[in-house]
Write a protein that holds these residues in place. Structure first.
Motif: not given
Length: 451
Positions: A416-423
């Protein structure tokens, strides 16, 4: 919802945990259940369904890491509700024990029974929240030493840049401290996607769907606030039918059909910068569930051909091609194809130099099986199977064989290309720097190619 019994069985049928809440179901229910499940497979059928009825008793079960979690009742209850309850009980027990296996259950049976008595009282569900249960459950878990755990496959690797941590990092109890009395500050995030794809006989995609979830497990002290940022080009809904009326989905980006969030998630800035804010509760929980039917590139392309090869003979050719980058490796791949009922024998021919592959013909179920330990991105593989029949076939043989189904796991990859950019973790101390681990996993839910 009312539950009469709850029990956990091993794959061999050993009774690990048993709790009878209402004395309404015969004591031999564990044996009745296991015999039914066992003979269901031996009769040549697929796995037993999650729900079935024997002598007026409804049996509900889920299989988690090789263990059967089972509930029984005589009353008419919501099946989906009971199955969800079983999954949550498994998750709560894993939160406390750190790992689910026979050894951890037997070493912590007092704690497990205490948990079950708090979760269900006289057959009625009270709570499945790990955070709430910590106020009522006081037994300390006996942790299983890492050396006793079975080795994990490549899917159980967490990655943070160049750092790699084995999956045993999340086999810790949420209520127990590390040796020395200190608690390692860390948080784990899993983006797990289960994909369903149906290919036509000519190889075109007929249907495709992604069911995804963002799972979180926190070992942070003090309940700090977490900020989790997703893709800025993320859109929810399609065009005018957008659920949250966000910006138009006509442009490029990740387009989700719909999604829902955990009750602890605040969406104050989600519309602005796609950031989720939350104070994570104890234990493992889904931050967000989502569904996507936007066109995507399936990780595997499957082509199948079956044709007559003379009297009482036929040949099957199966080709698969990995459509993901070469630095990604899929593992635990299994391909199955039902063959005509009159198939008596099958011989297999693999490509020259093939390694890490197994083929099998299951005569009782008339099933062709082709499995791999791993497949590297960009690779192509071909299987030829020569079939021998016990009787002459009439009509179209393709109508009596197939479809081809496939299961696999691809770590550190999502379609899906859903990404966690930062946490981000809100803490007052500047010296405080918890470990953050993010993992992406893609799994097959229903991956089928018609013949």
């Amino acid at each position: 919802m009312m539950i009469s019994q709850f029990f956990v069985l091993s794959q061999r049928g050993d009774n690990i945990v048993f709790r009878d809440y209402r004395a309404e179901v015969p004591k031999g229910s564990t044996e009745t259940f296991f015999r039914k499940v066992k003979f269901w497979k031996e009769d040549g059928n697929a796995e037993a369904p999650p729900i079935f009825n024997v002598d007026g008793v409804n049996y509900f079960h889920v299989k988690v890491v090789g263990l059967y979690f089972v509930a029984t009742t005589r009353v008419n209850v919501s099946p989906s509700l009971v199955l969800e309850l079983l999954q949550r009980i498994a998750r709560v027990i894993k939160d406390y024990l750190g790992v689910l296996n026979e050894d951890s259950f037997r070493k912590n049976f007092v704690l497990v029974y205490e948990l079950l008595d708090e979760v269900i009282d006289f057959g009625y569900v009270q709570t499945t929240s790990t955070e709430v249960l910590k106020s009522y459950v006081f037994n300390e878990p006996i942790l299983i030493a890492p050396a006793r755990l079975q080795p994990l496959d490549p899917a159980a690797i967490f990655t943070q840049g160049s750092k790699r941590m084995p999956g045993t990092a999340v086999t810790k109890s949420v209520v127990a401290n590390d040796p020395g009395g200190r608690r390692r500050e860390e948080i784990f995030v899993d983006i797990i996607e289960k994909i369903s794809v149906t290919f036509s006989s000519s190889g075109y995609i007929l249907t495709s769907e992604i069911d995804g979830t963002i799972q979180m497990k926190s070992y942070l002290s003090g309940n700090p606030e977490i900020r989790l940022a997703l893709n800025e080009d993320l859109n929810i809904g399609r065009g005018e039918r957008s659920v949250y009326d966000y910006r138009s989905s006509s442009g490029s980006g990740v387009i989700l059909d719909d999604c829902n969030f955990h009750e602890s998630v605040r969406l104050d800035s989600f519309d602005l910068d796609r950031t989720l804010s939350l104070v994570p509760p104890d234990g493992e929980f889904p931050v967000m569930n989502y569904r996507m039917t936007q066109e995507f590139r399936p990780p595997f392309h499957v082509n199948t051909l079956i044709e007559e090869a003379g009297r009482l003979k036929a040949e099957v050719i199966i080709k698969i091609r990995a459509e993901f980058p070469s630095d990604i490796t899929a593992n635990t791949i299994t391909i199955q194809m039902p063959l005509p009922n009159y198939t008596s024998r099958a011989s297999f021919e693999l490509e020259l130099g093939a390694t890490g592959q197994k083929t099998d013909f299951k005569e009782t179920s008339k099933m062709l099986e082709w499995s791999f330990k791993k497949i590297v991105g960009g690779a192509e593989h071909t299987l030829r199977a020569k079939l021998t029949f016990s009787q002459e076939f009439h009509g179209n043989i393709t109508k009596e064989a197939g479809p081809v189904s496939m299961t696999f796991t691809i770590p550190m990859y999502n379609v899906s290309k859903l990404q966690v950019k930062y946490l981000q973790i809100a803490k007052n101390s500047s010296s405080h720097n918890p470990y953050r681990w993010v993992r992406y996993v893609t799994q097959a839910n229903s991956y089928v190619a018609r013949i």
